[in-house]
Write an enzyme that holds these catalytic residues in place. Structure first.
Site, short mmCIF file in Angstrom:
data_model
loop_
_atom_site.label_atom_id
_atom_site.label_comp_id
_atom_site.label_asym_id
_atom_site.label_seq_id
_atom_site.Cartn_x
_atom_site.Cartn_y
_atom_site.Cartn_z
N CYS A 32 0.81 -1.23 0.00
CA CYS A 32 0.00 0.00 0.00
C CYS A 32 0.84 1.28 0.00
O CYS A 32 0.30 2.37 -0.23
CB CYS A 32 -0.95 0.00 1.19
N HIS A 68 -2.93 6.99 3.35
CA HIS A 68 -3.46 5.70 2.93
C HIS A 68 -4.76 5.44 3.70
O HIS A 68 -4.85 5.73 4.89
CB HIS A 68 -2.43 4.60 3.22
N ASN A 119 -10.38 -0.21 1.56
CA ASN A 119 -8.93 -0.20 1.34
C ASN A 119 -8.64 -0.78 -0.05
O ASN A 119 -8.87 -1.96 -0.29
CB ASN A 119 -8.26 -1.04 2.44
#
Ligand code: UT7
Length: 325
Positions: free
Chosen positions: A113, A252, A282
């Site tokens: 990520c 994030h 996510n």
């Protein structure tokens, strides 16, 4: 030495939606638990025949259009994913062929990520050295294809999306500073198996498929809050700036609680942060470019604004950069 700035941005999110009511119908969970513990209301899911390169191509084309340059002007494509269509060819090569970026070297990389921020930093290095003029950074993941839909602890979190940026040599300010790092002692905190015959890892997977993502949620949360706040601060220090100079922080989007704790540690209020977790869940490295695109489109970020991008992810990895739009 040339500066490097984002000259074009693009994002793509698939049409199909799994809302929390759908998640309630497939695992023992509730809308109330998911919202309270994660902030997620829905996630977008790729079609059965829609893969990472398909989403990445769409985001890349949008970024090229936004930058106002042709694919032939791209010198390098770097593509981040943890859900590639193939081990080889790379997703970057597939996209290079599709968009006709015939002058571009094309490679994949994986910082999970954190990848989009890492990609911007790598692009900056190739540009500031004078090697390249335009680098196309793409992040795309079809996480739904690596999700164990029997594991309620992970399946409520993930969605699919793609984001891309054209990074271009310029005399104007662009990427001002960065900080990045890894902690491989936490390698077992988020896993998805390739060839290694790891029975211990396999046994953790309720659905049994080795490619599915397993996560030690609490351990990742703990790492994430500190890593994001500290990395962001180090990048700001290197730039000689403080949060007072920053128009927006784009973190994030893994869990609302992680963002909330990180911004408390940063000492900033929520109006300096963009949140998209509620809409998309996510989406791995695509979270940051998708959120940044939205910030530009909604006027939250304007040309000339200084912003911070900060991510963390599997590896474990983290990365932050300060840039001027
Ligand atoms: O992109 C980077 C990678 N990912 C992340 O950053 C994720 C980081 N971690 C997290 O976001 C959180 O740890 C989770 C959302 C995954 C879990 O939240 P938590 O507050 O850490 O919950 P927990 O794992 O401590 O579980 C609490 C309880 C457990 O039940 P018991 O043992 O207390 O009876 C779980 O079994 O919640 C249960 N649980 C659920 N209940 C309803 C776990 N998942 C669910 C669910 N619905 N979906």
């Amino acid at each position: 030495m040339a500066n490097a700035r984002i000259s074009g941005l693009g994002a793509y999110v698939p049409e199909k939606v799994y809302d929390n009511a759908y998640m309630e119908s497939i695992v023992d969970t509730s809308d109330e638990w998911i919202i309270r513990r994660t902030g997620i209301e829905k996630r977008h899911i790729s079609a059965d025949d829609e893969y990472t390169t398909d989403m990445g191509t769409k985001a890349a084309e949008a970024a090229l259009k936004d930058a106002g340059i042709s694919a032939e002007e791209i010198d390098m494509i770097i593509f981040a994913t943890v859900t590639p269509d193939y081990f080889t060819p790379s997703c970057a090569c597939v996209v290079q062929g599709r968009i006709g970026a015939k002058n571009a070297m094309a490679i994949d990389y994986n910082a999970a990520c954190s990848s989009f921020v890492v990609g911007l930093i790598m692009a900056q290095q190739f540009i500031s050295s004078g090697a390249y003029k335009n680098v196309l950074v793409i992040s795309a993941d079809a996480l739904s294809k690596a999700t164990d839909y029997k594991d309620r602890a992970t399946c409520v979190l993930f969605g699919d999306a793609a984001g891309a940026a054209v990074v271009t040599a310029t005399d104007e300010p662009g990427i001002i500073s960065f900080d990045m790092g890894a902690d491989g002692t936490g390698a077992g905190s988020i896993t998805s198996l390739a060839f290694r015959n790891d029975t211990e890892e396999l046994e953790k997977r309720i659905g049994g498929k080795k490619e599915t993502i397993w996560m030690a949620g609490q351990a990742v949360m703990k790492f994430a809050v500190k890593a994001m706040a500290d990395s962001s601060q180090r990048a700001l220090d290197k730039a000689g700036l403080t949060y007072d100079d920053i128009a927006l922080v784009v973190p994030h989007q893994a869990n609302y609680r992680i963002v909330d704790s990180a911004i408390k540690r940063m000492g900033i209020s929520e109006d300096k942060v963009i949140l998209t977790i509620q809409k998309y869940g996510n989406t791995s490295a695509s979270c940051i470019p998708v959120a940044l695109c939205e910030a530009v489109e909604t006027g939250k970020v304007k040309k000339g604004d200084k912003i911070v991008l900060v991510g963390f992810g599997g590896g474990l990895t983290y990365a932050a950069c300060v840039l001027q739009m």
